[in-house]
Scaffold this motif. Structure first.
Motif, PDB file in Angstrom:
ATOM      1  N   ARG A  94      52.294 -69.834  80.150  1.00 25.16           N
ATOM      2  CA  ARG A  94      53.434 -70.754  80.255  1.00 25.16           C
ATOM      3  C   ARG A  94      53.798 -71.390  78.918  1.00 25.16           C
ATOM      4  O   ARG A  94      54.727 -72.189  78.855  1.00 25.16           O
ATOM      5  CB  ARG A  94      53.118 -71.886  81.234  1.00 25.16           C
ATOM      6  N   GLU A 105      52.769 -80.490  81.080  1.00 28.60           N
ATOM      7  CA  GLU A 105      52.148 -79.305  81.698  1.00 28.60           C
ATOM      8  C   GLU A 105      50.630 -79.316  81.523  1.00 28.60           C
ATOM      9  O   GLU A 105      49.984 -78.267  81.550  1.00 28.60           O
ATOM     10  CB  GLU A 105      52.775 -78.020  81.151  1.00 28.60           C
ATOM     11  N   ARG A 139      55.595 -63.699  82.350  1.00 32.11           N
ATOM     12  CA  ARG A 139      54.677 -64.437  81.470  1.00 32.11           C
ATOM     13  C   ARG A 139      53.389 -63.609  81.308  1.00 32.11           C
ATOM     14  O   ARG A 139      52.867 -63.102  82.307  1.00 32.11           O
ATOM     15  CB  ARG A 139      54.293 -65.774  82.093  1.00 32.11           C
ATOM     16  N   MET A 145      60.850 -75.419  77.117  1.00 31.55           N
ATOM     17  CA  MET A 145      60.228 -76.747  77.112  1.00 31.55           C
ATOM     18  C   MET A 145      59.017 -76.735  76.185  1.00 31.55           C
ATOM     19  O   MET A 145      58.216 -75.799  76.208  1.00 31.55           O
ATOM     20  CB  MET A 145      59.736 -77.109  78.509  1.00 31.55           C
ATOM     21  N   TYR A 173      62.053 -77.468  87.030  1.00 30.50           N
ATOM     22  CA  TYR A 173      62.478 -78.271  85.883  1.00 30.50           C
ATOM     23  C   TYR A 173      63.930 -77.971  85.546  1.00 30.50           C
ATOM     24  O   TYR A 173      64.442 -76.885  85.825  1.00 30.50           O
ATOM     25  CB  TYR A 173      61.566 -78.045  84.672  1.00 30.50           C
TER      26      TYR A 173
HETATM   27  N1  GLY Z   1      56.476 -73.361  80.738  1.00 27.93           N
HETATM   28  C1  GLY Z   1      57.350 -73.170  81.817  1.00 27.93           C
HETATM   29  C2  GLY Z   1      57.162 -71.945  82.578  1.00 27.93           C
HETATM   30  O1  GLY Z   1      56.388 -71.069  82.219  1.00 27.93           O
HETATM   31  O2  GLY Z   1      57.791 -71.828  83.604  1.00 27.93           O
END
Ligand code: GLY
Length: 388
Positions: free
Chosen positions: A344, A56, A318, A50, A262
Motif C-alpha cells: 500500500r 495507515e 499492489r 496518499m 478515502y
Molecule cells: N495506500 C492506499 C491503498 O493502497 O489503497
C-alpha cells in the motif's frame, strides 16, 4: 546473434520504484538501463497518491513505520529536486488528512488507532463530529468524530511517474521498451536478462523492480524469487466543481463496514476515491460491485459526491509481501537485487527506496533505515510455501 547491451545496472520494471532506482543510480555515475514495455506505467497509474504514514499505521508494523516516516520526511526535498530537474509539477500538496468515524464501531476503531499513533510518537488530534464538519463542511451530519493528521499529504502518482521518466532520460538512463523474458544466470551470478524482442541486456547488477510481476520472471532461482502477490485495488475518479471554496480541503478517509475508503482531492479538480483490496490473482476487471461499494461508502462520508461527474474507473495490482513490507537490496544470488513488495506504500516509499537502492548499488549494503527490509529475512521455507 541477438544484439547485446551492457550496463552497470539493469532495472527490470519501469514503474515509479524502478524509475527512481534508475534515476538515483545514474546520478551516482552508474550506466543504467530500464527494461519495461511502458515506462511510467504500473500501479502508479491507478494509485491515489496518499502519503499516509500516520493514518495507515497498523499494529505489528512499527518497523515499517520507521521506513514510511523516513520517506515522508524526504518528500518535500525529493519533490522539489525532481521538479527542478524535470520542470514537471508533481501535484504535491501538504494538505493533511482527516480520518472520520460514522458509527460507534468506527469510532472505537479510530480511538484505538489514535492510541497507537500516540504510543508511536506521531502527531494526531481527536476531533468531535462538529469540529470535523467545521474543517470539512461537505462531511455528512452523521460523522461522530475523527482524527486530524496534519502530516499525511498527497502527490499525483501519474505526474510523479511522468517526471521520473523525464528524470531518467535527462540523467542518461536508457529506457528499453520491451518485456524482460528471462533472467540470465551464469555460474552463480545474475548477469542480465533476455527480452521478448530478442535483446540480451547484460549488466553488472540486475534490480528486479517489476511490482506484483516481480515473482514471475523466468530464470530466477526459486530460493531468491521474491514472495510477492498481487492485491487488487479498484479506484474511481470524479471531477469537483469549480466554485467558491474547495469541495474538500484535505484527504478524508474512514473505515466503513470494515472496508477502507478515502477521498483524495487534487488541486486540479480531480477527486480520487479508493480503494478496494481484493485477493483475486491477476484480475484487473473493474466490477460494478467494486465501484458500487466505493461510491456507497464515500457517499456516506460526503453525500455531495453523487452530484459530481464520474470520469474514470480503474483497477491496479499492489505488490504484497508476506509481512506487507518491501523487499530491498541484495539477494543471496550475486548480481541480483530486489526493489519490490511495497504493497500500500509504493508512492510514499519512492524517495527512500531510490536512496537505499543507490546506496546498495554503489556501496554494496543497505543504509540502516532500510536494513530490516532485506529480502534475506524470508527463509527458504517461506519462499517455497509462496511458490507452491
Ligand atoms: N495506500 C492506499 C491503498 O493502497 O489503497
Amino acid at each position: 546473434m541477438s544484439p547485446t547491451r551492457t550496463s552497470d545496472v539493469l532495472v527490470v520494471g519501469g514503474g515509479i520504484i524502478g524509475l527512481v532506482t534508475a534515476w538515483r543510480a545514474a546520478q551516482r555515475g552508474l550506466s543504467t538501463v530500464v527494461v519495461d514495455p511502458d515506462p511510467g506505467g504500473g500501479a502508479a497509474r491507478v494509485a491515489a497518491g496518499m502519503l499516509a504514514a500516520v493514518t495507515e499505521l497498523h499494529y505489528g508494523e512499527e518497523t515499517l513505520l520507521g521506513l514510511n516516516l523516513a520517506s515522508a520526511r524526504r518528500y518535500p526535498a525529493f519533490a522539489a529536486e525532481l521538479t527542478e530537474f524535470t520542470g514537471h509539477d508533481l501535484g504535491y500538496r501538504a494538505c493533511g488528512t482527516l480520518a472520520v468515524a460514522l458509527d460507534a464501531d468506527d469510532r472505537a476503531h479510530l480511538r484505538e488507532l489514535h492510541a497507537l499513533q500516540e504510543r508511536s510518537g506521531l502527531r494526531s488530534q481527536w476531533l468531535s463530529g462538529r469540529e470535523c464538519r467545521r474543517l470539512e463542511p461537505m462531511l455528512a451530519p452523521g460523522v461522530r468524530g475523527g482524527l486530524r493528521v496534519d502530516d499525511d499529504h498527497q502527490i499525483d502518482p501519474r505526474r510523479l511517474a511522468a517526471a521520473l521518466v523525464t528524470a531518467c532520460e535527462r540523467a542518461g538512463v536508457t529506457l528499453h521498451r520491451a518485456w524482460a523474458e528471462r533472467l540470465v544466470v551464469a555460474g552463480d551470478r545474475a548477469t542480465g536478462v533476455v527480452t521478448a524482442d530478442g535483446t540480451d541486456l547484460a549488466a553488472g547488477r540486475t534490480v528486479l523492480a517489476a511490482g506484483s510481476l516481480s515473482g514471475r520472471l523466468a530464470g530466477v532461482p526459486a530460493d531468491v524469487l521474491p514472495p510477492v502477490r498481487p492485491v487488487k485495488g479498484q479506484v474511481v475518479r470524479l471531477t469537483m466543481p469549480e466554485r467558491h471554496g474547495p469541495f474538500l480541503n484535505r484527504t478524508v478517509r474512514a473505515v466503513v463496514r470494515g472496508s477502507h475508503v478515502y477521498l483524495v482531492p487534487r488541486e486540479n479538480g480531480e477527486l480520487v476515491i479508493g480503494a478496494t483490496s481484493e485477493e483475486l490473482g491477476w484480475d484487473t476487471t473493474v466490477t460494478a460491485g467494486g465501484v458500487y461499494e466505493l461510491l456507497r461508502d464515500a457517499h456516506e462520508l460526503v453525500p455531495g459526491i453523487t452530484e459530481l461527474p464520474l470520469t474514470e474507473t480503474r483497477a491496479g495490482l499492489r505488490p504484497c509481501s508476506p509481512d506487507n513490507a518491501p523487499l530491498l537490496g541484495p539477494t543471496e544470488l550475486d548480481g541480483l537485487l530486489l526493489a519490490t513488495g511495497h504493497h500500500r506504500n509504493g508512492v510514499l516509499l519512492t524517495p527512500v527506496t531510490g536512496d537505499a537502492m543507490a546506496e546498495a548499488l554503489t556501496g554494496g549494503t543497505l543504509p540502516d533505515v532500510a536494513r530490516p527490509f532485506t529480502p534475506r529475512r524470508f527463509g527458504a521455507a517461506v519462499l517455497t510455501e509462496q511458490s507452491a
